[in-house]
Every structure is written in structure tokens, then in C-alpha cells.
Design an enzyme around this catalytic site. Structure first.
Site, PDB file in Angstrom:
ATOM      1  N   GLY A   1       5.141   4.605 -45.219  1.00  0.00           N
ATOM      2  CA  GLY A   1       4.408   3.674 -46.063  1.00  0.00           C
ATOM      3  C   GLY A   1       3.749   2.595 -45.218  1.00  0.00           C
ATOM      4  O   GLY A   1       3.369   2.863 -44.068  1.00  0.00           O
ATOM      5  N   GLU A   2       3.588   1.402 -45.790  1.00  0.00           N
ATOM      6  CA  GLU A   2       2.961   0.264 -45.074  1.00  0.00           C
ATOM      7  C   GLU A   2       1.475   0.492 -44.808  1.00  0.00           C
ATOM      8  O   GLU A   2       0.861  -0.304 -44.098  1.00  0.00           O
ATOM      9  CB  GLU A   2       3.618  -0.016 -43.714  1.00  0.00           C
ATOM     10  CG  GLU A   2       5.090  -0.333 -43.735  1.00  0.00           C
ATOM     11  CD  GLU A   2       5.644  -0.617 -42.332  1.00  0.00           C
ATOM     12  OE1 GLU A   2       4.859  -0.641 -41.361  1.00  0.00           O
ATOM     13  OE2 GLU A   2       6.859  -0.808 -42.225  1.00  0.00           O
ATOM     14  N   GLY A   3       0.909   1.578 -45.307  1.00  0.00           N
ATOM     15  CA  GLY A   3      -0.465   1.912 -44.946  1.00  0.00           C
ATOM     16  C   GLY A   3      -0.551   2.627 -43.604  1.00  0.00           C
ATOM     17  O   GLY A   3      -1.654   2.810 -43.064  1.00  0.00           O
TER      18      GLY A   3
END
Lengths: 318, 318
Positions: A285-287
Site C-alpha cells: 500500500g502507501e501508493g
């Protein structure tokens, strides 16, 4: 999108010193960016990575390998520059903005009530919408929120059907018992909310989360502003999926940055007709997957904008 | 490789602020680079892209969509900075060296004689060997040579068995008749050289080409110097494959940058046990797929070297 810019970009590709089509998806990327930036030679000067963070009531049900307080701790880590996305944004030449959404206040437990009130939902969608700058050349979405793969699984089930078992995965690394708990939580949510989930926006409010609503808002803003969008992993894809359910081409401005190791991400991308650019088994995640994909977009535009034509180079055509 | 450096890199990965394994292959890449650079925190300061160019006698047999003179024209395009690899080397932060190998003098038609004499073969291998600088952090290989997918197909068939049909592809874009001619040329070569092809080095000399021999030499030099190697598409993979046939772990220092759209590349990578980093339907050669993969290596090291540990960031572990 801008058909004329896309046609001009495709025409330019045909003149460059390479066999037609030999750059594969790099050619498609250049044409896609031309269409959504409205210019035959797109640029990536202002790349924005927006990471939204939220807390989840269902975290209390033991659906994550990490304690709920990690969401706030990771927001601090983003601010200090220590997370993966900080490093990846640097490599990608992107500006990282982290937008915490009431992280000290978890959403409601959606197995027995709505995740968000109408007010909280609108507030989150607006926060995402307003985070998109009109002058961005590309917007990348990401998220942080312990327990949010469970929310994403519930949302995906609501939007595309099927039971919890088909949409949950190991997230940050739950064991078999945790996986069963995740499926149980999703199934309980589907049973509790029932027919109310048939409306994609209602589903996002009822079983989503603040950071999911914000990503939806940001995707909507990008579409209105005609800015190409790069989506990240399973949670991000689920969050923007209501756009595609509300309108057939609702995600036409989006590229899937990657396919993650989260079990149902590939299925979700297939439902949306999105072909991921990168497949590296990431599941952070987190981009992070979107940020890696920015590198491929830069490669695509370097070729598109920088290569010589057959005529310029004096190379014989095929 | 350096087991201790690899162990130290793996230990470092376990301390970084992310769920264990959540960066997927980016973690494996960091550990691989640690092993072959002999340090727990590898760097990519000096990345070399070596593109070798050669001309092929079998081009006269109508096995390419482009005329043979394009090889020399593209060498001029590389020098002028107009080719795809020039742009991609720029994005990847790599130094590009183009090494033409007697491009004005095609190899022999290998359907009725050796592609190279012993002298020409040794000269080409040495040119590749000597092109690798001892201070490189990473070596990427690429090639240019009209008709060289036919040479690569013949070499792959010699090394791994099977008829021409199973190894030829459309290269720069031949039609069905061209594809049939390619298979016929490969089958003719297999019949003509027969048992002599059982020796991997002899196969490289008899049905390869100068740029293939040079890539082999460069891959050998990288191994001797313990420099990690990034290989490119079908031609490049075929060229270095003799290393794996000569010694079981002969390509242990190599990563496959990508899998190309050339039909048999996936099969060849599987034969070698190499999992490509990128799958974008590229089929240009020039080292273009390897150059794109450099970007992923940079992403991997940015995380590996730049992220905070759980202790540094005050984040709770799983």
C-alpha cells in the site's frame, strides 16, 4: 479524454526510429497520457502522490497482523521521511502529500452499523477531491490504514458480488485464523447491510473507510480536471471502483500501477478491465506500486518525446 | 556471490518499517544486488549499458522486416542520441556505450557454413569481455543487428533442442512468409551443423553472431568481476545462455530485465530459470528492456538503503 491529442501521439509514435509497436505498452502509455493531458507530447513535471490515512472500527475484530496504533505511527513515519513511499516518491520525482483523515477516530464497526455517517463520508470525499491540484500532470493514489484490506474486501464484495472468502487476503500478513476472521467480518457486513449495498456510493460509505472515500474523491477530481490517474493496490482499486460502477467509462482516465500480492487484487482488476503495469508481488500500500509505475511512465515519455524520427535519423523504414 | 552480504541485506530488510516481504521482488532485488556487489547496502552509481552491434549473413535470406543497412544506420542513430536506448539510458541514469563489431562485414550465412571463424569469434568475445569496466555497479546488455533474432533462434534450438518453428518469432515485424523463412533457415542450420552444435561455445560461434559473442564475453567478464548483470530480450538471453549450459550456476549473477513479445523469449527464460522483472510487450532490443528494469532496481535500493527501521521510527512490529 482528448481524441485528437491521442491520435497525434499515435501518429508521432509511427515516425520514431523503431519497428512499429516494438515499445509495447510504453507506446500505449504515451498515447494514454496524451489523451488525458490533452497534448500530443505529454509531460510529467508535476507528479502528485496522495496518500490518505484512516482508522477502522473493524480493526478491533482482529483482522490485521498489526495493532491499530500503527496507522498513526506510520503517518509520523511518512512525515519524517522514513517509509517506503518517501523513498519511492524520491526516485519517481513525485511530490508526496500525506493526508490523515481523523485517524484518532476509527470508523464505525461496519458489521453492525455504517462505517461512516453521511457527514463523515462527504467530509472524506471532499478531502480527497480538494487534495488534487489542477496543475498536476499525474495523480497517484495511495493509502495507509490498519484493517483496511477488510474494508476493501467488503466493498469489492458489495460492488461485484460473491462472499467474503473470495475477496479477503492476508493483508499485512495475517495467519489462517486471521484470514477466516476477515471473511467472517465481510460476510457479517454483507448480511447486516443487505440491499443497501446495491448503490455503489452507499456501499463506499457503509463498509468503506475515510481513506477509501478520499481516494474516490480524488479520482473523481482527477476526472473532472482531466488529469491522468495512477491507482495502486487492492484497497485503492476497491476505493475507486464505484466510479466504474456508476458510469461505464468512469475509470477511463486511470491506469493500474501494479497488481499486488493481495489475493483478490487480480480479480478486482479483471472486473474493472484494468491491466496492471507492474507485477512484483508487492503488498505494502502507501501508493508504493503506483510510485514504481511512475518510473515506467517516465520511460514511456522519454522515448515518445525524445526519440528521433526515421526522417531525422536517416534510417530506412521497414 | 557473497553469502554474508546477502544475509546482512536480508537482515536489514527485516528491520525496515513495512510488513515482512511486503515489497515483494524489490526486497529480492536488493538482496541479489548485495550478494553480487559484496555489500549489505548496494549502490547504483555506475550503471553501464553496453550495446553491441553486428551484421548477419542470413539477412540476405529475407528473415527481417528491415533491410540490412539499418544496423549501421541505427549505430549512427545511437551516436546521435536519437534511439530509444538513448532516452531510456538517460531516465535510468546509466552510461550508454555502443560497440559496433565489424558491422560493415556480415557474418557467414550459417545455413551453409560457420557464422564466424575461430578468430572472428574470439575477437568478438574479447571485445565484449573488455567492454566491462571493473568499477561498474551494474552491467546491462543490449544489441542491434538486423536478422539477429534468427541467429538467436538457431542458438536457442542448438542449446535447448527443438525445431526452428518453436524458437522463431516475428522479430522487428516479419509477416507469415517471413516467419516461415526464419524457421526454414534455423532448420537448415541445425541440419548443416549437426552434432557440432552440442558444444555451447561452438554453437555460439557457428550459428550466433558477433554481437551475441560479445554479449557472452561481457556476461563472463561481469561474473569474473562479481558485477551484477541485467539481461535484455530474446537475442541477449540466447547469447548469454551458453554460460548456463557450461556451468549450472553460470548465470547466477544475472537478472532478466524483461520478457519481450518475441514469441520464444518466455520459453527461453523458463529454460534458464529466470523470472523477468518487466512484462510490457516490448520487442525492440537495444538493451531497452534492461534499461527499463534498471528503474526497478533503483526503486528497490531506494527502499533498502533509505527506509527507517521500526526502532528508528517508533513503529510497532506485527
Amino acid at each position: 479524454g482528448d481524441d485528437e491529442a491521442a491520435r497525434a501521439a499515435a501518429a508521432r509514435q509511427a515516425t520514431l526510429t523503431k519497428p512499429p509497436g516494438s515499445l509495447g505498452r510504453l507506446e500505449e502509455i504515451a498515447i494514454f497520457l496524451a489523451r488525458w493531458q490533452g497534448r500530443a507530447q505529454p509531460v510529467l513535471e508535476r507528479v502528485e502522490i496522495l496518500v490518505f490515512a484512516g482508522s477502522h472500527g473493524v480493526a478491533a475484530r482482529g483482522v490485521s497482523a498489526f495493532p491499530a496504533e500503527v496507522t498513526q505511527q506510520m503517518v509520523a513515519n511518512f512525515a519524517a521521511g522514513g517509509a517506503a513511499i518517501n523513498q519511492l516518491a524520491g526516485v519517481a520525482g513525485a511530490r508526496l502529500s500525506v493526508i490523515p483523515l481523523d485517524v484518532e477516530r476509527p470508523t464505525g464497526d461496519f458489521t453492525c452499523g455504517p462505517a461512516m455517517s453521511e457527514t463523515a463520508f462527504i467530509h472524506s470525499v471532499r478531502a480527497g477531491f480538494e487534495a488534487v491540484r489542477a496543475d498536476a500532470d499525474l495523480v497517484c493514489l495511495g493509502e495507509m490504514g490498519i484493517a483496511n484490506t477488510t474494508a476493501a474486501a467488503a466493498l469489492a464484495a458489495a460492488l461485484f458480488g460473491g462472499a467474503g472468502e473470495g475477496w479477503v487476503g492476508r493483508g499485512t500478513g495475517v495467519d489462517d485464523a486471521g484470514l477466516t476472521r476477515k471473511a467472517d467480518v465481510v460476510n457479517a457486513a454483507l448480511a447486516f447491510h443487505g440491499g443497501a449495498l446495491a448503490d455503489p456510493l452507499a456501499a463506499l460509505r457503509l463498509v468503506g473507510g475515510r481513506e477509501l472515500a478520499a481516494m474516490f474523491g480524488a479520482a473523481l477530481a482527477a476526472r473532472r480536471l482531466r488529469i491522468p490517474l495512477l491507482i495502486d493496490g487492492f484497497v485503492c482499486t476497491a476505493a475507486v471502483a464505484p466510479l466504474a460502477r456508476l458510469a461505464g467509462h468512469g475509470l477511463a482516465h486511470a491506469l493500474a500501477g501494479h497488481v499486488s500480492a493481495e489475493a483478490a487484487h487480480r480479480r478486482l482488476l479483471e472486473e474493472l478491465g484494468l491491466a496492471p503495469l507492474v507485477d512484483l508481488g508487492m503488498r505494502l500500500g502507501e501508493g508504493s506500486g503506483a510510485a514504481v509505475a511512475v518510473l515506467l511512465l517516465r520511460a514511456a515519455l522519454a522515448c515518445h518525446n525524445g526519440m528521433a524520427t526515421f526522417a531525422q535519423a536517416g534510417v530506412a523504414g521497414g
